[in-house]
Design an enzyme around this catalytic site. Structure first.
Site, mmCIF file in Angstrom:
data_model
loop_
_atom_site.group_PDB
_atom_site.id
_atom_site.type_symbol
_atom_site.label_atom_id
_atom_site.label_comp_id
_atom_site.label_asym_id
_atom_site.label_seq_id
_atom_site.Cartn_x
_atom_site.Cartn_y
_atom_site.Cartn_z
ATOM 1 N N ASP A 10 11.236 -1.430 -2.817
ATOM 2 C CA ASP A 10 10.150 -2.364 -3.121
ATOM 3 C C ASP A 10 10.512 -3.685 -2.434
ATOM 4 O O ASP A 10 11.529 -4.296 -2.768
ATOM 5 C CB ASP A 10 10.062 -2.538 -4.636
ATOM 6 C CG ASP A 10 9.077 -3.583 -5.091
ATOM 7 O OD1 ASP A 10 8.561 -4.373 -4.267
ATOM 8 O OD2 ASP A 10 8.819 -3.633 -6.311
ATOM 9 N N ILE A 11 9.697 -4.122 -1.483
ATOM 10 C CA ILE A 11 10.027 -5.311 -0.698
ATOM 11 C C ILE A 11 10.142 -6.574 -1.556
ATOM 12 O O ILE A 11 10.853 -7.499 -1.192
ATOM 13 C CB ILE A 11 9.027 -5.505 0.469
ATOM 14 C CG1 ILE A 11 9.630 -6.431 1.534
ATOM 15 C CG2 ILE A 11 7.670 -5.999 -0.045
ATOM 16 C CD1 ILE A 11 8.902 -6.401 2.867
ATOM 17 N N VAL A 33 0.912 -4.216 -0.515
ATOM 18 C CA VAL A 33 2.085 -5.086 -0.389
ATOM 19 C C VAL A 33 1.696 -6.540 -0.670
ATOM 20 O O VAL A 33 2.399 -7.260 -1.382
ATOM 21 C CB VAL A 33 2.698 -4.963 1.024
ATOM 22 C CG1 VAL A 33 3.758 -6.022 1.267
ATOM 23 C CG2 VAL A 33 3.282 -3.583 1.233
ATOM 24 N N ASP A 34 0.565 -6.963 -0.131
ATOM 25 C CA ASP A 34 0.089 -8.339 -0.285
ATOM 26 C C ASP A 34 -0.051 -8.704 -1.765
ATOM 27 O O ASP A 34 0.466 -9.720 -2.229
ATOM 28 C CB ASP A 34 -1.250 -8.471 0.447
ATOM 29 C CG ASP A 34 -1.717 -9.899 0.642
ATOM 30 O OD1 ASP A 34 -0.956 -10.848 0.370
ATOM 31 O OD2 ASP A 34 -2.864 -10.071 1.092
ATOM 32 N N SER A 117 0.007 -2.927 8.591
ATOM 33 C CA SER A 117 -1.281 -2.308 8.962
ATOM 34 C C SER A 117 -1.390 -0.808 8.678
ATOM 35 O O SER A 117 -2.426 -0.209 8.952
ATOM 36 C CB SER A 117 -1.644 -2.564 10.431
ATOM 37 O OG SER A 117 -2.068 -3.892 10.623
ATOM 38 N N THR A 118 -0.354 -0.181 8.108
ATOM 39 C CA THR A 118 -0.409 1.274 7.911
ATOM 40 C C THR A 118 -0.998 1.685 6.563
ATOM 41 O O THR A 118 -1.204 2.873 6.324
ATOM 42 C CB THR A 118 0.981 1.914 8.070
ATOM 43 O OG1 THR A 118 1.870 1.359 7.105
ATOM 44 C CG2 THR A 118 1.519 1.704 9.476
ATOM 45 N N GLY A 119 -1.286 0.726 5.710
ATOM 46 C CA GLY A 119 -1.901 1.047 4.418
ATOM 47 C C GLY A 119 -3.418 1.033 4.545
ATOM 48 O O GLY A 119 -4.010 1.829 5.275
ATOM 49 N N TYR A 121 -5.308 -0.769 6.184
ATOM 50 C CA TYR A 121 -5.831 -1.029 7.525
ATOM 51 C C TYR A 121 -5.803 0.211 8.421
ATOM 52 O O TYR A 121 -6.295 0.180 9.542
ATOM 53 C CB TYR A 121 -5.079 -2.186 8.190
ATOM 54 C CG TYR A 121 -5.467 -3.561 7.668
ATOM 55 C CD1 TYR A 121 -6.257 -3.735 6.536
ATOM 56 C CD2 TYR A 121 -5.031 -4.702 8.315
ATOM 57 C CE1 TYR A 121 -6.603 -4.988 6.068
ATOM 58 C CE2 TYR A 121 -5.373 -5.972 7.866
ATOM 59 C CZ TYR A 121 -6.155 -6.106 6.732
ATOM 60 O OH TYR A 121 -6.503 -7.353 6.288
#
Length: 167
Positions: A10-11, A33-34, A117-119, A121
């Site tokens: 988890d970042i 993530v955002d 961008s891989t989620g 987007y």
């Protein structure tokens, strides 16, 4: 020598000088993530982001980390995937390069990236990971100052893609 590696974690729990947020152009929070970064950092992060005036796709801006273990958050705006013929690769590479440049300009030595961008987007993980790893490797080859770059992946399958590319 800069250490570049990938972990499944988890970042918002990573202890580095800066974590990178896969942000939207408003920088005012969102999903994935955002949203997780904004929730963990606390309301001060949103308050600071409101003063930044958003960010263009391919760019990045830096804030304090507030309640996160990371001292800073670098908000990078990745491209939405439209099939690959609208400059997505260049914009994605620019996100990583802009983030690394901000880290160096602010005297930071360690940085953690999600898979930008891989989620939501929709960028294909294989292509995105190749761009991410290549951009980071090229940047650190030409710039000294960073000690550690970690790709923090939310799924084991994404981790496997990054580990294969890093090898």
């Amino acid at each position: 020598m800069v250490r570049i590696f990938a972990v499944h974690d988890d970042i918002t729990r990573i202890e580095v000088d800066a974590i990178v947020n896969a942000a939207n152009r408003s920088l005012l929070g969102g999903g994935g993530v955002d949203g997780a970064i904004h929730r963990k950092a606390g309301p001060e992060l949103l308050a600071e982001c409101r003063t930044l005036g958003g960010c263009e796709t391919g760019g990045a801006k830096i804030t304090k980390g507030y309640d996160l273990p990371a001292r800073h958050v670098i908000h990078a705006v990745g491209p939405v995937w439209h099939g690959g013929d609208r400059g997505e690769a260049g914009l994605l590479a620019s996100c990583y390069e802009s983030s690394l440049r901000l880290a160096l300009d602010n005297g930071l030595r360690t940085i953690a990236f999600p898979s930008i961008s891989t989620g939501a987007y929709g960028y294909p993980i294989e292509e995105a990971a190749q761009i991410a790893v290549r951009t980071v490797r090229d940047f650190v080859a030409d710039n000294s100052g960073l000690e550690r770059v970690v790709f923090v992946l939310f799924s084991a399958s994404d981790l496997a893609v990054y580990e294969r590319i890093l090898d």
